[in-house]
Design an enzyme around this catalytic site. Structure first.
Site, short mmCIF file in Angstrom:
data_model
loop_
_atom_site.label_atom_id
_atom_site.label_comp_id
_atom_site.label_asym_id
_atom_site.label_seq_id
_atom_site.Cartn_x
_atom_site.Cartn_y
_atom_site.Cartn_z
N ASP A 25 62.34 21.86 23.06
CA ASP A 25 62.35 20.83 24.09
C ASP A 25 63.10 21.40 25.30
O ASP A 25 64.25 21.82 25.18
CB ASP A 25 63.07 19.61 23.51
CG ASP A 25 63.13 18.45 24.48
OD1 ASP A 25 62.99 18.66 25.70
OD2 ASP A 25 63.35 17.33 24.01
N ILE A 26 62.47 21.38 26.44
CA ILE A 26 63.05 21.99 27.64
C ILE A 26 64.38 21.32 28.03
O ILE A 26 65.26 21.98 28.58
CB ILE A 26 62.04 21.95 28.81
CG1 ILE A 26 62.52 22.77 30.00
CG2 ILE A 26 61.74 20.53 29.27
CD1 ILE A 26 61.76 24.01 30.23
N ASN A 39 55.30 15.88 39.30
CA ASN A 39 54.12 15.59 40.11
C ASN A 39 54.59 15.47 41.55
O ASN A 39 55.79 15.44 41.82
CB ASN A 39 53.36 14.35 39.61
CG ASN A 39 54.25 13.13 39.64
OD1 ASN A 39 54.89 12.85 40.65
ND2 ASN A 39 54.31 12.41 38.53
N ASP A 49 58.31 15.90 32.70
CA ASP A 49 58.94 15.15 33.78
C ASP A 49 59.71 13.94 33.24
O ASP A 49 60.90 13.73 33.56
CB ASP A 49 57.81 14.67 34.71
CG ASP A 49 58.27 14.43 36.13
OD1 ASP A 49 59.45 14.70 36.40
OD2 ASP A 49 57.45 13.98 36.94
N SER A 137 51.24 22.52 33.76
CA SER A 137 49.80 22.16 33.90
C SER A 137 49.03 22.10 32.58
O SER A 137 47.85 21.80 32.60
CB SER A 137 49.04 23.09 34.86
OG SER A 137 49.44 22.86 36.19
N THR A 138 49.68 22.42 31.45
CA THR A 138 48.89 22.45 30.20
C THR A 138 48.89 21.11 29.47
O THR A 138 48.33 21.01 28.38
CB THR A 138 49.43 23.51 29.22
OG1 THR A 138 50.78 23.16 28.87
CG2 THR A 138 49.40 24.90 29.83
#
Ligand code: ADP
Length: 332
Positions: A25-26, A39, A49, A137-138
């Site tokens: 997890d980032i 976005n 996000d 973007s994935t």
């Protein structure tokens, strides 16, 4: 997990950037920077996000609102990047970047690459040393993972940056495995390949060029043996190319010089503009001469005449010319 090229000779010489893949997890990364797949509104969303704002607390959103009120009245354009505090996250900064929505009609890979390059540029400006990226973007933006991995890893490895520690944080096993496969397939970097070539003794290089200069037209002729007709013992041999001793000698010195690179040469072969005739190699990094030599020499283990193709197309000469130019003018 640190991914190294499989070949020990290349693995010993790491480039200046360390690339690590982790599954996770980032928001949990304690790197200087974590990158947000934002976005353009900068006001939050789902996926990465949502997780960043949820774990980082309201401070991040407050700074994003300020950015909207000042520099980015119309939102952050796709492919650009901007930094804020990381709030309560273990990182020091969040860099927000907006990935492109994947399109089958339009090639937006330049924008995807730009997200990574711009994020690294902003990270450099902050004085950061380590950056963690998600697979931008994935998710909602539907970029196929394998294609994204290829674009992103290629871009980050060749980026001009002072960041020396990059982590890709992949959310699920499949994404992790895809990145791992693509990273292995890319093989060593230009710098790593060049360092291996530079470490080979001068005598070996001199020998290569002397043997290459002595090649006559007859030495470059190829004969074929075998074929559909059974031989005396009733066994038919697969057709295979026979090269002259003089050419064999050149090829073995090339192999001894370690121009054979551990990487996915068939994928590179399909993708590179340098194939099949080596046109453009004069302007390419010397590492590409090694990669091109690898594709011909490795493929020849099936005795299908790929070296003959390299002779006829001019690729073999282009490889030797590029190596000689590097040896005489660029080798450190
Ligand atoms: P985008 O809109 O740019 O596609 P997403 O946030 O929807 O961004 O997804 C990007 C990638 O990040 C996807 O592969 C998704 O599975 C992954 N992902 C989602 N949440 C996290 C997280 N907390 N940490 C790391 N990766 C995540």
């Amino acid at each position: 997990m640190l991914i190294l090229p499989e070949n020990a000779d290349h693995a010993g010489i790491l480039g200046r950037m360390k690339i690590t893949l982790v599954r996770g997890d980032i928001t949990q990364q304690a790197t200087d920077v974590v990158v947000n797949a934002a976005n353009s509104s900068l006001l939050g969303g789902g996926g990465v996000d949502g997780a960043i704002h949820r774990h980082g607390g309201p401070e991040i959103l407050a700074e994003c609102r300020q950015l909207r009120a000042s520099r980015y009245g119309k939102g952050l354009p796709t492919g650009q990047a901007v930094a804020t505090t990381a709030g309560k996250l273990p990182a020091r900064w969040v860099i927000h970047t907006v990935g492109p929505v994947h399109s089958v009609k339009e090639d937006r890979s330049g924008l995807l690459a730009s997200c990574y390059r711009e994020s690294l540029r902003v990270a450099d400006e902050l004085g950061a040393r380590s950056v963690a990226f998600p697979a931008i973007s994935t998710g909602v933006y539907r970029w196929p993972m394998e294609d994204a991995a290829r674009i992103v890893l290629g871009t980050v490895r060749s980026a001009d940056t002072r960041i020396d520690d990059v982590t890709f944080v992949l959310f699920d096993v499949e994404a992790y495995q895809t990145f791992e496969r693509v990273l292995r397939g890319l093989g060593p970097t230009d710098e790593e390949i060049e360092a291996v070539l530079a470490a080979r003794p001068s005598e070996h290089w001199e020998k290569l060029f002397a043997l290459a200069d002595a090649l006559t037209d007859a030495d470059l002729e190829v004969t074929w043996e075998g074929g559909p007709e059974p031989g005396e013992e009733g066994v038919s041999e697969m057709p295979h190319a026979i090269y002259s001793d003089a050419l064999d000698a050149v090829l073995s010195v090339l192999v001894g010089l370690q121009v054979i690179v551990p990487f996915d040469w068939s994928a590179w072969h399909r993708a590179t503009p340098l194939f099949p005739d080596g046109n453009g190699l004069d302007q390419a990094p010397v590492a590409d001469a090694a990669r091109l030599a690898t594709t011909f020499i490795r493929a020849e283990r099936f005795s299908e005449g790929t070296i003959q193709e390299a002779i006829q197309s001019g690729a073999l000469h282009a490889i030797l010319r590029r190596l000689r130019h590097w040896y005489q003018n660029e080798r450190q």
